[in-house]
Design an enzyme around this catalytic site. Structure first.
Site, PDB file in Angstrom:
ATOM      1  N   LYS A 173       0.859  -1.190   0.000  1.00 26.95           N
ATOM      2  CA  LYS A 173       0.000   0.000   0.000  1.00 26.95           C
ATOM      3  C   LYS A 173       0.894   1.240   0.000  1.00 26.95           C
ATOM      4  CE  LYS A 173      -2.423   3.291   2.559  1.00 26.95           C
ATOM      5  NZ  LYS A 173      -2.114   4.285   1.525  1.00 26.95           N
ATOM      6  N   GLU A 248      10.227   2.160  10.406  1.00 21.42           N
ATOM      7  CA  GLU A 248      11.263   3.165  10.147  1.00 21.42           C
ATOM      8  C   GLU A 248      10.541   4.494  10.212  1.00 21.42           C
ATOM      9  OE1 GLU A 248      13.415   5.698   9.369  1.00 21.42           O
ATOM     10  OE2 GLU A 248      13.167   5.284   7.234  1.00 21.42           O
ATOM     11  N   CYS A 282      13.892  11.162   5.741  1.00 24.85           N
ATOM     12  CA  CYS A 282      13.925  10.807   7.167  1.00 24.85           C
ATOM     13  C   CYS A 282      15.321  11.018   7.728  1.00 24.85           C
ATOM     14  CB  CYS A 282      13.414   9.406   7.399  1.00 24.85           C
ATOM     15  SG  CYS A 282      14.023   8.245   6.213  1.00 24.85           S
ATOM     16  N   GLU A 382      10.641  16.728  14.816  1.00 27.17           N
ATOM     17  CA  GLU A 382      10.858  16.545  13.378  1.00 27.17           C
ATOM     18  C   GLU A 382       9.997  17.542  12.606  1.00 27.17           C
ATOM     19  OE1 GLU A 382       9.282  13.004  11.311  1.00 27.17           O
ATOM     20  OE2 GLU A 382      11.288  12.815  10.464  1.00 27.17           O
TER      21      GLU A 382
END
Ligand code: NDP
Length: 498
Positions: A173, A248, A282, A382
């Site tokens: 997906k 992750e 990331c 973040e």
């Protein structure tokens, strides 16, 4: 006419019962293609196809599986330019990075194909004569792959390459922001000749398709890359089923610049790490921690460099930085810029949405640099955009403490010419990756990739030899060819130990 895609189930592109959604170019607003929102019944169909394919796929010798992966790598290479342009159009990274995204998938498929002829276990001496002991890796079964938009071909390439070589059929997906990239990638896998049911792709919402895959009883492992909140939810749902899960999640990656750093080299690295992919990796460099002795010089050069970056349509080879990927990303990044201002961080450059002319059609934000205190939100959270926080450190110890003061632990870096600090950083920085004299980005597929702390709570690693661990379990095999019952020490301690 924009192209209308279906779902890829059991080796065929199929119509869906679900509503359709469109995907747009974040630089121009142009509609690119439309896709179905798969329904719960279609999730069940895709998982059934994967389950039915499992038996013969796991029995297919791994070297043969590898040949199909290698064929897929060749097809990806042939279509690299086309796919690179699709990545750039749909996600907004500059064209050189769009091509690089596809190259990662080519490289990993090539690497994983070779793994089909390795997939090493161990042979280990036995306590007993005429007995052989070994370990082998076995596939866990059908697996779910849920991927983000920031590496829309590379991350599906990493995850699927490892699952497929291991013998696991996939139900994939992709992010709803980048389904065109995913569909083009799956077309390459289809052409490579994976048997029906081994590769399945469902577009649609996280709540129906994502949740549906993770919760399905026949899905035996899930590999997820994305935001921490979604990752936590996937982790909980997978734990209820007691299945393997690879996560992750985000990062707040820091470069430490020591007082002996080569500043020119440092600047090249910081520009690339902080503003490459508009800061939406990331592993992006989100913090620059500078030794106080060189702080003023570094900040001056940084601002000069950031102001020279050319921002524009990422398909233009001369553009240094494109838009952020979506209106949500734009909103989030601009909110963080406001947070920085409100908390009293010093805005050194940037800080605005770019407007006027072609900028009005896309989500363009100036490369932004703040001087930040270590406890502030811009130093801790973040942002996932072109915003760099610069912090001042007294010495190495102070810099390492700042670097480790966040909840994430993905990538890290130190610029120094002193071996002491380089080796200290390798052991002190709480991160899955440490670079020396290179920025926080730039992973190579033959090495493990992943993080610690909230970045990677399951401590799995993608890529490298460790990639297989997400999708396989170890079996220990004892073969006794003595022709009689032999007891290991556990049952005969007195015979051996006295
Ligand atoms: P998400 O974590 O929401 O999305 C990642 C993937 O998870 C997408 O395929 C998404 O599908 C899917 N998903 C969403 N909800 C569920 C669910 N309930 N169950 C299973 N799968 C689900 O990330 P966003 O795209 O919303 O980005 C938000 C933030 O996440 C970014 O700003 C960034 O901070 C971080 N992020 C981190 C990445 C990384 O590389 N570590 C990559 C991307 C984002 P759908 O697209 O349909 O919602």
């Amino acid at each position: 006419m924009v192209q209308e895609y279906g779902l890829f189930i059991n080796g065929k592109w199929q119509k869906s019962e679900g509503k359709r959604f469109e995907t747009r170019n974040p630089a121009t607003g142009e509609v690119l293609a439309t896709f179905p929102m798969a329904t719960a019944a279609e999730v069940n169909r895709a998982v059934k196809a994967a389950k039915d394919a499992f038996e013969s796929w796991r029995q297919t010798p791994a070297p043969r599986r590898g040949e199909i992966l290698l064929e897929a790598a060749h097809i990806l290479r042939r279509r690299k330019e086309e796919l690179g342009r699709i990545v750039t159009s749909e996600m907004g990274k500059v064209i050189a990075e769009g091509r690089g995204d596809v190259q990662e998938a080519i490289d990993f498929y090539t690497y994983a194909a070779g793994e089909g002829r390795r997939m090493f276990g161990e042979t280990v001496p036995s306590e007993l004569p005429n007995k052989m002991c070994m370990t082998v890796r076995l596939p866990v079964g059908p697996v779910g792959l849920i991927t983000p938009w920031n590496f829309p071909v590379a991350i599906p390439g990493w995850k699927s390459g490892a699952a497929l070589i291991a013998g696991c059929p996939i139900v994939f997906k992709p992010s709803s922001l980048t389904p065109w990239c995913a569909a083009s990638f799956v077309e390459c896998l289809d052409e490579a000749g994976f048997p029906p049911g081994v590769v399945n792709m469902l577009t649609g919402s996280g709540s129906v398709v994502g949740d549906g895959i993770v919760a399905h009883p026949d899905i035996r492992a899930v590999s997820f890359t994305g935001g921490v909140d979604t990752g936590r939810h996937v982790y909980e749902s997978a734990a209820k089923k007691m299945i393997k899960v690879g996560l992750e999640l985000g990062g707040k990656n820091a470069i430490i610049a020591m007082d002996d750093a080569n500043v020119e080299l440092l600047m090249d690295g910081v520009m690339f790490g902080a503003f490459g992919t508009a800061g939406q990796r990331c592993t992006a460099t989100s913090r620059l921690i500078v030794h106080e002795k060189v702080y003023d010089q570094v900040v001056d050069e940084l601002v000069g460099r950031a102001e020279k970056l050319r921002i524009g349509n990422p398909i233009d080879e001369k553009t240094d930085m494109g838009p952020v990927a979506s209106p949500d990303q734009e909103k989030k990044v601009l909110e963080y810029i406001e947070i920085g201002k409100k908390e009293g961080d010093r805005l050194l450059t940037g800080g605005k949405k770019l407007t006027g002319g072609a900028y009005d059609k896309g989500f363009f934000i100036q490369p932004t640099v703040f001087a930040v205190d270590r406890k502030k939100r811009l130093a801790q959270e973040e942002i996932f955009g072109p915003v760099l926080s610069v912090l001042k450190a007294k010495d190495y110890e102070d810099a390492a403490a700042i670097a480790n003061s966040v909840v994430y632990g993905l990538s890290s870096s130190i610029y120094t010419n002193d071996l002491r600090w380089a080796f200290r950083a390798m052991q002190d920085l709480e991160a899955g990756i440490t670079y020396v004299n290179a920025p926080t980005i730039g992973a190579e597929v033959q090495l493990p990739f992943g993080g610690t702390k909230e970045t990677g709570p399951t401590d799995t690693r993608e890529a490298g030899t460790t990639a297989l661990e997400e999708f396989t379990y170890w079996k220990t095999v004892y073969v006794d060819y003595s022709g009689r019952l032999q007891r290991a020490q556990i049952d005969t301690a007195k015979l051996v130990g006295g």
